[in-house]
Design a protein around this motif. Structure first.
Motif, PDB file in Angstrom:
ATOM      1  N   SER A   5       0.824  -1.206   0.000  1.00  7.82           N
ATOM      2  CA  SER A   5       0.000   0.000   0.000  1.00  7.82           C
ATOM      3  C   SER A   5       0.850   1.245   0.000  1.00  7.82           C
ATOM      4  N   SER A   6       2.032   1.185   0.618  1.00  7.59           N
ATOM      5  CA  SER A   6       2.911   2.338   0.616  1.00  7.59           C
ATOM      6  C   SER A   6       3.634   2.510  -0.696  1.00  7.59           C
ATOM      7  N   ALA A   7       3.736   1.450  -1.487  1.00  6.09           N
ATOM      8  CA  ALA A   7       4.464   1.528  -2.753  1.00  6.09           C
ATOM      9  C   ALA A   7       3.611   2.055  -3.872  1.00  6.09           C
ATOM     10  N   VAL A   8       2.285   2.031  -3.736  1.00  3.48           N
ATOM     11  CA  VAL A   8       1.378   2.429  -4.816  1.00  3.48           C
ATOM     12  C   VAL A   8       0.446   3.501  -4.291  1.00  3.48           C
ATOM     13  N   ASP A   9       0.197   4.522  -5.102  1.00 10.53           N
ATOM     14  CA  ASP A   9      -0.727   5.594  -4.733  1.00 10.53           C
ATOM     15  C   ASP A   9      -2.098   5.274  -5.288  1.00 10.53           C
ATOM     16  N   PRO A  10      -3.097   5.008  -4.444  1.00  6.18           N
ATOM     17  CA  PRO A  10      -4.412   4.605  -4.941  1.00  6.18           C
ATOM     18  C   PRO A  10      -5.129   5.716  -5.667  1.00  6.18           C
ATOM     19  N   SER A  11      -4.776   6.971  -5.364  1.00  5.00           N
ATOM     20  CA  SER A  11      -5.479   8.070  -6.024  1.00  5.00           C
ATOM     21  C   SER A  11      -5.198   8.103  -7.509  1.00  5.00           C
ATOM     22  N   ILE A  12      -3.979   7.669  -7.915  1.00  7.42           N
ATOM     23  CA  ILE A  12      -3.626   7.657  -9.340  1.00  7.42           C
ATOM     24  C   ILE A  12      -4.439   6.596 -10.054  1.00  7.42           C
ATOM     25  N   SER A  13      -4.483   5.394  -9.440  1.00  8.95           N
ATOM     26  CA  SER A  13      -5.242   4.305 -10.051  1.00  8.95           C
ATOM     27  C   SER A  13      -6.716   4.647 -10.108  1.00  8.95           C
ATOM     28  N   GLU A  14      -7.220   5.337  -9.080  1.00  6.29           N
ATOM     29  CA  GLU A  14      -8.637   5.673  -9.039  1.00  6.29           C
ATOM     30  C   GLU A  14      -8.977   6.651 -10.145  1.00  6.29           C
ATOM     31  N   GLY A  15      -8.057   7.549 -10.424  1.00 11.05           N
ATOM     32  CA  GLY A  15      -8.341   8.546 -11.438  1.00 11.05           C
ATOM     33  C   GLY A  15      -8.254   7.998 -12.846  1.00 11.05           C
ATOM     34  N   THR A  16      -7.548   6.850 -13.053  1.00 10.45           N
ATOM     35  CA  THR A  16      -7.312   6.356 -14.403  1.00 10.45           C
ATOM     36  C   THR A  16      -8.092   5.102 -14.730  1.00 10.45           C
ATOM     37  N   SER A  17      -8.521   4.348 -13.695  1.00 10.93           N
ATOM     38  CA  SER A  17      -9.149   3.055 -13.968  1.00 10.93           C
ATOM     39  C   SER A  17     -10.661   3.147 -14.077  1.00 10.93           C
ATOM     40  N   GLY A  18     -11.314   3.732 -13.058  1.00 12.64           N
ATOM     41  CA  GLY A  18     -12.773   3.749 -13.022  1.00 12.64           C
ATOM     42  C   GLY A  18     -13.307   2.462 -12.429  1.00 12.64           C
ATOM     43  N   PHE A  19     -14.613   2.340 -12.366  1.00 13.74           N
ATOM     44  CA  PHE A  19     -15.273   1.176 -11.761  1.00 13.74           C
ATOM     45  C   PHE A  19     -15.453   0.112 -12.847  1.00 13.74           C
ATOM     46  N   ASP A  20     -14.488  -0.868 -12.917  1.00 14.90           N
ATOM     47  CA  ASP A  20     -14.449  -1.886 -13.990  1.00 14.90           C
ATOM     48  C   ASP A  20     -14.722  -3.250 -13.374  1.00 14.90           C
ATOM     49  N   SER A  22     -13.966  -6.174 -14.659  1.00 14.36           N
ATOM     50  CA  SER A  22     -12.806  -7.061 -14.812  1.00 14.36           C
ATOM     51  C   SER A  22     -11.824  -6.854 -13.670  1.00 14.36           C
ATOM     52  N   ARG A  23     -11.661  -5.636 -13.282  1.00 16.15           N
ATOM     53  CA  ARG A  23     -10.746  -5.366 -12.155  1.00 16.15           C
ATOM     54  C   ARG A  23     -11.344  -5.875 -10.844  1.00 16.15           C
ATOM     55  N   ILE A  24     -12.651  -5.827 -10.722  1.00 13.99           N
ATOM     56  CA  ILE A  24     -13.282  -6.388  -9.514  1.00 13.99           C
ATOM     57  C   ILE A  24     -13.012  -7.884  -9.440  1.00 13.99           C
ATOM     58  N   ALA A  25     -13.083  -8.572 -10.594  1.00 13.72           N
ATOM     59  CA  ALA A  25     -12.805 -10.013 -10.617  1.00 13.72           C
ATOM     60  C   ALA A  25     -11.360 -10.285 -10.245  1.00 13.72           C
ATOM     61  N   GLU A  26     -10.439  -9.474 -10.789  1.00 13.98           N
ATOM     62  CA  GLU A  26      -9.027  -9.658 -10.440  1.00 13.98           C
ATOM     63  C   GLU A  26      -8.806  -9.434  -8.950  1.00 13.98           C
ATOM     64  N   VAL A  27      -9.447  -8.394  -8.409  1.00 18.04           N
ATOM     65  CA  VAL A  27      -9.271  -8.096  -6.981  1.00 18.04           C
ATOM     66  C   VAL A  27      -9.826  -9.221  -6.133  1.00 18.04           C
ATOM     67  N   LYS A  28     -11.013  -9.764  -6.507  1.00 20.90           N
ATOM     68  CA  LYS A  28     -11.603 -10.856  -5.735  1.00 20.90           C
ATOM     69  C   LYS A  28     -10.703 -12.093  -5.775  1.00 20.90           C
ATOM     70  N   GLY A  29     -10.196 -12.420  -6.967  1.00 18.64           N
ATOM     71  CA  GLY A  29      -9.316 -13.575  -7.059  1.00 18.64           C
ATOM     72  C   GLY A  29      -8.050 -13.412  -6.232  1.00 18.64           C
ATOM     73  N   TRP A  30      -7.491 -12.233  -6.257  1.00 18.28           N
ATOM     74  CA  TRP A  30      -6.264 -11.989  -5.475  1.00 18.28           C
ATOM     75  C   TRP A  30      -6.548 -12.057  -3.980  1.00 18.28           C
ATOM     76  N   LEU A  31      -7.675 -11.465  -3.539  1.00 18.92           N
ATOM     77  CA  LEU A  31      -8.011 -11.526  -2.120  1.00 18.92           C
ATOM     78  C   LEU A  31      -8.242 -12.963  -1.662  1.00 18.92           C
ATOM     79  N   VAL A  32      -8.944 -13.779  -2.471  1.00 21.27           N
ATOM     80  CA  VAL A  32      -9.198 -15.168  -2.108  1.00 21.27           C
ATOM     81  C   VAL A  32      -7.888 -15.926  -1.974  1.00 21.27           C
ATOM     82  N   SER A  33      -6.959 -15.707  -2.918  1.00 19.55           N
ATOM     83  CA  SER A  33      -5.684 -16.430  -2.857  1.00 19.55           C
ATOM     84  C   SER A  33      -4.878 -16.026  -1.634  1.00 19.55           C
ATOM     85  N   GLN A  34      -4.895 -14.744  -1.311  1.00 20.31           N
ATOM     86  CA  GLN A  34      -4.104 -14.271  -0.171  1.00 20.31           C
ATOM     87  C   GLN A  34      -4.683 -14.770   1.152  1.00 20.31           C
ATOM     88  N   PHE A  35      -5.998 -14.682   1.333  1.00 20.23           N
ATOM     89  CA  PHE A  35      -6.606 -15.102   2.587  1.00 20.23           C
ATOM     90  C   PHE A  35      -6.597 -16.627   2.723  1.00 20.23           C
TER      91      PHE A  35
END
Length: 298
Positions: A5-20, A22-35
């Motif tokens: 979280s300290s290595a990446v600025d979320p405000s930049i990603s928020e301004g360029t990505s939008g509510f997608d 596909s990214r929600i699916a990637e985030v869910k898959g990553w969270l499931v693998s980590q937990f």
């Protein structure tokens, strides 16, 4: 995850990505693998554009670091395999020439082990004498530097100790002075109270004297006193008065002697008239003297 979280600025990603999605699916898959790797369930939370952007940035950074760590681990495993193969080949060569470890006496094995430990301690890659000498020289230089730093630190420590002792001595002196001042407080307060009382009395006397001065000044103005009437003028006028008293005293004595004579109206009238002239002349002389004295003063 905090490092990510300290290595990446979320405000930049928020301004360029939008509510997608596909990214929600990637985030869910990553969270499931980590937990799942941690043996826990994914906690429920609301997917917002900001949270999705933040988690997607974390996932991207985490995957990149995981991939880099996998590459480094694979390289280390390959190097370990190569080192084991090389060690087996060297062991085989030594056994073929009769230099196997089992053929050496225990003292030689111990010496070689000590030599290996020294090489590891000195961070030497080979057993050449030059390498040992270079490593020993480096250690000697570092030792000299450490000794210099130690001497400097000891000097600074002595200075700090001296400053501390002086500070303690001054603190003790100040405490003693403070205790002495605290002991002197009652007497000083009594003296201040006495001075305050005297000051109030003096102020009262000052007001009284000012009032008396004002009253005396009003009296002098009322009786017509001026600055021309000084002590010297009054003394001079008194001296002239005394002179006139001395001059008029014989005349008064003569007039008193006439009272004893038999009554003769004509002579008495002449004598009285003569004395009146003398008295008038004396009064005129006194008036002239006073006028001349006042004129001289002015």
């Amino acid at each position: 995850m905090s490092d990510l979280s300290s290595a990446v600025d979320p405000s930049i990603s928020e301004g360029t990505s939008g509510f997608d999605t596909s990214r929600i699916a990637e985030v869910k898959g990553w969270l499931v693998s980590q937990f799942e790797a941690a043996g826990k369930d994914v906690p429920g939370f609301e997917f917002t554009p900001r949270s999705v952007a933040h988690l997607h940035a974390l996932a991207t950074a985490s995957q990149a670091k995981t991939q880099a760590a996998g590459i480094v681990a694979a390289d280390l495993r390959q190097k370990a395999t190569e080192y084991r193969s090389q060690a087996a080949r060297i062991r085989e060569i030594l056994e073929n020439v009769g230099l196997a470890q089992e053929s050496f006496p225990q003292s030689a094995v111990s010496s070689v082990q000590v030599l290996a430990n020294v090489a590891n301690l000195l961070n030497v890659r080979d057993t050449e004498m030059s390498s040992y000498l270079v490593a020993m020289g480096d250690i000697s230089l570092r030792k000299t530097g450490v000794e210099e730093k130690r001497a400097k630190v000891q000097k600074e420590s002595r200075l700090l100790l001296d400053y501390t002792r002086k500070a303690i001595a001054r603190l003790t002196y100040l405490k003693r002075i403070l205790a002495q001042l605290e002991d002197d407080v009652p007497s000083c307060e009594a003296q201040m109270h006495h001075w305050k009382t005297n000051l109030e009395i003096m102020l009262s006397k000052e007001r009284q004297y000012l009032q008396q001065y004002s009253n005396y000044k009003a009296i002098l103005n009322r009786v017509g006193y001026t600055a021309d009437i000084s002590h010297g003028v009054l003394v001079e006028m008194d001296e002239h008065r005394r002179d006139l008293e001395k001059k008029t005293k014989p005349i008064l004595d003569t007039l008193r002697s006439y009272q004893d004579l038999p009554p003769d109206k004509a002579l008495a009238a002449l004598a009285i008239e003569d004395k009146r002239r003398q008295y008038a002349a004396a009064e005129k002389y006194l008036e002239d003297v006073l006028q001349s004295a006042l004129a001289t003063t002015e």
